[in-house]
Enzyme design. Structure first.
Site, PDB file in Angstrom:
ATOM      1  CG  MET A 172      -1.898  -1.190   1.155  1.00 40.25           C
ATOM      2  SD  MET A 172      -3.410  -0.916   2.067  1.00 40.25           S
ATOM      3  CE  MET A 172      -2.790  -0.742   3.711  1.00 40.25           C
ATOM      4  CG  HIS A 222       6.931  -1.979   1.971  1.00 32.62           C
ATOM      5  ND1 HIS A 222       6.859  -0.803   2.669  1.00 32.62           N
ATOM      6  CD2 HIS A 222       5.723  -2.575   2.120  1.00 32.62           C
ATOM      7  CE1 HIS A 222       5.656  -0.670   3.206  1.00 32.62           C
ATOM      8  NE2 HIS A 222       4.949  -1.727   2.900  1.00 32.62           N
ATOM      9  CB  SER A 265       4.462  -0.171  10.554  1.00 32.74           C
ATOM     10  OG  SER A 265       3.160   0.282  10.228  1.00 32.74           O
TER      11      SER A 265
END
Ligand code: AMP
Length: 279
Positions: free
Chosen positions: A30, A37, A186
């Site tokens: 996202m 990531h 995060s």
């Protein structure tokens, strides 16, 4: 890096690569990318001929509208990070590309996964996750799919989805990447003020406390101790849970079964999750 915004075009590219026997690795995200990531991108690059990353903030998986509105968007920075990591294609669709007007909404049988832990605290969330991942896997028929263990329950949900829909893809679950002090990376961490950031580290501290002190027998007081640590730091606790690897709760530990510790807690309106194999 090629940036592709259209689903049809994305599918056509993947299909032609598959016809040439190329292995395709896919990392759905996202955005607001961080080292967590990028570790998935790097893993995919090692194991595939082509690596595709998608960035799509999926509205249907947000059970809280303000969380959706405040979800960080850093697209220019993300593109630079992906280029630097050597990603081959970025799929950057609009909402109508993912959910066209003739999109048929399915209901996925997720069993208890939908009623425990994240499922319980975020009603509808995992149906939304399944909707988007199902659609993405129809567009991008990849060889290998890369997911982060940081979202432990989500990994189980996506494996179930892949089984239900018979997507011919191999799932790879990759380790959680952490900041120096242990906080799990995060996208939502960007929203923490410096004071909140300092407090956020207590999630991993609570998991480490459990890991250090777990003993065979009743686990209730250990769960309470970890909860107290979070509360003392001013967090609102959704759950502190100890389960087996299938996410079945363990009140009592036999001293042998692998144990997963899972925490969800909020600092003001920023909800954070973390998990660790604690035994
Ligand atoms: P998100 O953008 O939050 O939807 O995450 C996209 C993918 O990155 C998911 O498979 C996540 O589990 C994974 N991910 C998120 N944070 C981390 C992390 N700290 N370490 C490893 N993988 C992560």
């Amino acid at each position: 890096m090629l940036i592709c915004r259209l689903s049809n075009k994305m599918s056509a590219i993947v299909d032609s690569q598959r016809k040439m026997e190329q292995k395709i690795g896919f990392v759905p995200t996202m955005g607001a990318l961080h080292e967590g990531h990028l570790s998935l991108i790097r893993q995919s690059k090692k194991e595939n001929d082509q690596t595709i990353c998608s960035i799509f903030v999926n509205p249907t998986q947000f059970n809280n509208p303000s969380d959706f509105e405040k979800y960080p968007i850093t697209i220019e920075k993300d593109i630079m990070a992906l280029e630097e990591a050597g990603c081959d294609i970025l799929f950057l669709p609009s909402v109508t590309e993912i959910y066209p007007s003739d999109f048929k909404k399915e209901t996925y049988s997720l069993g208890t996964l939908e009623t425990i832990l994240e499922g319980k605290h975020r009603p509808g969330h995992f149906q939304g996750v399944c909707q988007v991942v199902d659609r993405l896997l129809c567009i991008i028929s990849c060889t290998n799919l890369y997911l982060g263990r940081k979202d432990y329950q989500q990994c189980m949900v996506i494996r179930q989805l892949i089984h239900l829909r018979s997507h011919p893809v191999i799932v790879h679950t990759c380790e959680t990447i952490r900041e120096k002090d242990g906080l799990a990376m995060s996208s939502r961490n960007i929203r923490l003020s410096p004071a909140e950031r300092e407090k956020a580290v207590c999630l991993v501290e609570a998991l480490r406390l459990i890991q250090k002190n777990i003993q065979a027998g009743n686990l209730t007081s250990l769960i309470q101790e970890a909860t107290s640590l979070l509360l003392a730091n001013g967090l609102v606790v959704d759950y502190v849970a100890l389960t087996n690897q299938q996410l079945e709760p363990l009140d009592h530990w036999d001293g042998h079964t692998p144990v997963v510790g899972l925490i969800a807690a909020s600092i003001h309106d920023i909800r954070l999750i973390d998990n660790m194999i604690v035994a």
